[in-house]
Design a protein around this motif. Structure first.
Motif, PDB file in Angstrom:
ATOM      1  N   SER A  12       0.836  -1.196   0.000  1.00 34.63           N
ATOM      2  CA  SER A  12       0.000   0.000   0.000  1.00 34.63           C
ATOM      3  C   SER A  12       0.872   1.248   0.000  1.00 34.63           C
ATOM      4  N   LYS A  16       1.684   2.802  -6.770  1.00 32.63           N
ATOM      5  CA  LYS A  16       1.217   1.947  -7.867  1.00 32.63           C
ATOM      6  C   LYS A  16       0.111   2.619  -8.676  1.00 32.63           C
ATOM      7  N   THR A  34      -7.464  -2.617  -8.777  1.00 32.49           N
ATOM      8  CA  THR A  34      -8.140  -3.752  -8.127  1.00 32.49           C
ATOM      9  C   THR A  34      -8.314  -3.520  -6.628  1.00 32.49           C
ATOM     10  N   GLY A  35      -7.457  -2.675  -6.036  1.00 33.58           N
ATOM     11  CA  GLY A  35      -7.632  -2.330  -4.623  1.00 33.58           C
ATOM     12  C   GLY A  35      -8.988  -1.669  -4.402  1.00 33.58           C
ATOM     13  N   ARG A  39     -11.942  -2.564  -1.796  1.00 33.03           N
ATOM     14  CA  ARG A  39     -12.473  -1.504  -0.929  1.00 33.03           C
ATOM     15  C   ARG A  39     -13.992  -1.378  -1.065  1.00 33.03           C
ATOM     16  N   ARG A  92     -12.043   5.431   0.070  1.00 37.16           N
ATOM     17  CA  ARG A  92     -10.676   5.839   0.445  1.00 37.16           C
ATOM     18  C   ARG A  92     -10.592   6.213   1.920  1.00 37.16           C
ATOM     19  N   VAL A 100     -10.181  -3.321   5.164  1.00 35.42           N
ATOM     20  CA  VAL A 100     -10.060  -3.949   3.839  1.00 35.42           C
ATOM     21  C   VAL A 100      -9.164  -5.188   3.829  1.00 35.42           C
ATOM     22  N   SER A 104     -10.121  -8.847   2.403  1.00 35.55           N
ATOM     23  CA  SER A 104      -9.376  -9.392   1.250  1.00 35.55           C
ATOM     24  C   SER A 104      -8.786 -10.771   1.517  1.00 35.55           C
ATOM     25  N   ARG A 110     -12.126 -13.096  -2.943  1.00 31.73           N
ATOM     26  CA  ARG A 110     -11.075 -13.066  -3.960  1.00 31.73           C
ATOM     27  C   ARG A 110     -11.556 -13.731  -5.243  1.00 31.73           C
ATOM     28  N   GLY A 130      -2.382  -4.019  -8.084  1.00 30.32           N
ATOM     29  CA  GLY A 130      -2.942  -4.721  -6.932  1.00 30.32           C
ATOM     30  C   GLY A 130      -1.863  -5.413  -6.118  1.00 30.32           C
ATOM     31  N   ARG A 131      -2.176  -6.613  -5.649  1.00 33.05           N
ATOM     32  CA  ARG A 131      -1.222  -7.376  -4.839  1.00 33.05           C
ATOM     33  C   ARG A 131      -0.854  -8.707  -5.491  1.00 33.05           C
ATOM     34  N   ASP A 132      -1.802  -9.232  -6.302  1.00 29.73           N
ATOM     35  CA  ASP A 132      -1.639 -10.598  -6.839  1.00 29.73           C
ATOM     36  C   ASP A 132      -1.832 -10.620  -8.353  1.00 29.73           C
ATOM     37  N   ILE A 133      -1.630  -9.493  -8.999  1.00 32.39           N
ATOM     38  CA  ILE A 133      -1.931  -9.439 -10.446  1.00 32.39           C
ATOM     39  C   ILE A 133      -0.906 -10.274 -11.230  1.00 32.39           C
ATOM     40  N   ARG A 181      -1.660  -3.560   7.328  1.00 34.60           N
ATOM     41  CA  ARG A 181      -2.067  -4.117   6.029  1.00 34.60           C
ATOM     42  C   ARG A 181      -0.921  -4.864   5.354  1.00 34.60           C
ATOM     43  N   ASP A 185      -1.616  -8.564   4.282  1.00 32.40           N
ATOM     44  CA  ASP A 185      -1.590  -8.799   2.834  1.00 32.40           C
ATOM     45  C   ASP A 185      -0.464  -9.763   2.433  1.00 32.40           C
TER      46      ASP A 185
HETATM   47  O1   DC Z   1      -4.288  -0.809  -3.397  1.00 32.85           O
HETATM   48  P1   DC Z   1      -5.089  -0.483  -2.109  1.00 32.85           P
HETATM   49  O2   DC Z   1      -4.222  -0.018  -0.996  1.00 32.85           O
HETATM   50  O3   DC Z   1      -6.214   0.442  -2.396  1.00 32.85           O
HETATM   51  O4   DC Z   1      -5.719  -1.895  -1.690  1.00 32.85           O
HETATM   52  C1   DC Z   1      -6.555  -2.035  -0.581  1.00 32.85           C
HETATM   53  C2   DC Z   1      -6.476  -3.447  -0.019  1.00 32.85           C
HETATM   54  O5   DC Z   1      -7.062  -4.375  -0.923  1.00 32.85           O
HETATM   55  C3   DC Z   1      -5.076  -3.974   0.276  1.00 32.85           C
HETATM   56  O6   DC Z   1      -4.658  -3.666   1.589  1.00 32.85           O
HETATM   57  C4   DC Z   1      -5.219  -5.468   0.066  1.00 32.85           C
HETATM   58  C5   DC Z   1      -6.366  -5.613  -0.877  1.00 32.85           C
HETATM   59  N1   DC Z   1      -5.988  -6.007  -2.235  1.00 32.85           N
HETATM   60  C6   DC Z   1      -5.789  -7.339  -2.473  1.00 32.85           C
HETATM   61  O7   DC Z   1      -5.853  -8.156  -1.554  1.00 32.85           O
HETATM   62  N2   DC Z   1      -5.515  -7.758  -3.738  1.00 32.85           N
HETATM   63  C7   DC Z   1      -5.433  -6.887  -4.751  1.00 32.85           C
HETATM   64  N3   DC Z   1      -5.185  -7.329  -5.995  1.00 32.85           N
HETATM   65  C8   DC Z   1      -5.614  -5.512  -4.511  1.00 32.85           C
HETATM   66  C9   DC Z   1      -5.867  -5.084  -3.225  1.00 32.85           C
END
Ligand code: DC
Length: 227
Positions: A12, A16, A34-35, A39, A92, A100, A104, A110, A130-133, A181, A185
């Motif tokens: 976070s 990105k 994707t976040g 959210r 936000r 969140v 998640s 998911r 995102g986190r897992d793209i 987070r 995460d």
């Molecule tokens: O990018 P962001 O900080 O707005 O994302 C918010 C939360 O969403 C983040 O703490 C974890 C989750 N997230 C996720 O698990 N997988 C993603 N592809 C994107 C976000």
């Protein structure tokens, strides 16, 4: 130029979304945050007080959720809609940020969102962050970026973003939220945040915004010319 999928993952607040937006605009690609989708689900769960531990409540809540994006000509931004309502600012807020990550972690959540993300990126010509793209959603993405930045730098950037939206928040509160987070995460069982083996890592702590955008644009040129 052929259309490719550009996956940008990272913690976070490392820049990105703002980077992905500019790259997408320059390439005339679609940008998917994707976040924002996680959210929006969290906002719905908070509003209807969904018990995260109750699988059947989570399942029926998910069936009532429709997430979409619309481009706002005035702000020049892609904004998030939950069941037809613009929730771009609401998602936000700190109360959503604080919930969140636990939301998640839920595999059912998911599964629903990853399915939609794959549909949105199917035609390529997309920048998704995102986190897992790069690891789960598009493991075959032509270009994967893993962005990092020091915690303090990330917290200051997030605080500035919130201030610009007239939300006063102490730096300490932002730091605690980011730490918590990062922890959830990266350690969750389903699709944890991690660098894909073939991702390029960019530490943005000491880069200007233009520098980070240009580094990625150079990588895109290499990819598109070589492949
Ligand atoms: O990018 P962001 O900080 O707005 O994302 C918010 C939360 O969403 C983040 O703490 C974890 C989750 N997230 C996720 O698990 N997988 C993603 N592809 C994107 C976000």
């Amino acid at each position: 130029m052929k259309n490719i999928v550009i996956a940008i993952d990272g913690n976070s607040g490392c820049g990105k979304s703002s980077t992905a937006k500019v790259i997408a605009r320059k390439l005339k690609y679609i940008y998917i945050d994707t976040g924002a989708m996680y959210r929006a689900v969290t906002l719905f769960f908070i509003k209807y007080q969904i018990d995260l531990k109750n699988a059947s409540d989570v399942d029926s809540a998910l069936k009532q959720i429709d997430i979409s994006f619309e481009y706002n000509i005035e702000t020049g931004k892609n904004e998030t809609f939950l069941n037809g309502k613009n929730v771009e600012n609401k998602i936000r807020q700190m109360k959503v940020s604080n919930m969140v990550s636990p939301v998640s972690e839920i595999s059912m959540v998911r599964r629903k969102l990853v399915e939609q993300q794959r549909r949105l990126g199917k035609e390529k010509g997309v920048v998704m962050d995102g986190r897992d793209i790069g690891t789960v959603v598009f493991p075959d993405a032509e270009l994967k970026i893993f962005m990092t930045a020091d915690l303090e730098v990330r917290a200051l950037r997030r605080q500035k973003e919130l201030m610009e939206k007239n939300t006063e928040v102490e730096l300490e509160e932002v730091i605690e939220n980011l730490k918590s987070r990062d922890n959830i995460d990266s350690s969750r069982a389903d699709s944890p945040l991690k660098k894909a083996q073939d991702a390029y890592e960019i530490d943005t702590s000491n880069l200007t915004f233009d520098e980070q955008v240009n580094q990625i644009l150079d990588l895109i040129k290499d990819k598109v010319e070589v492949e």
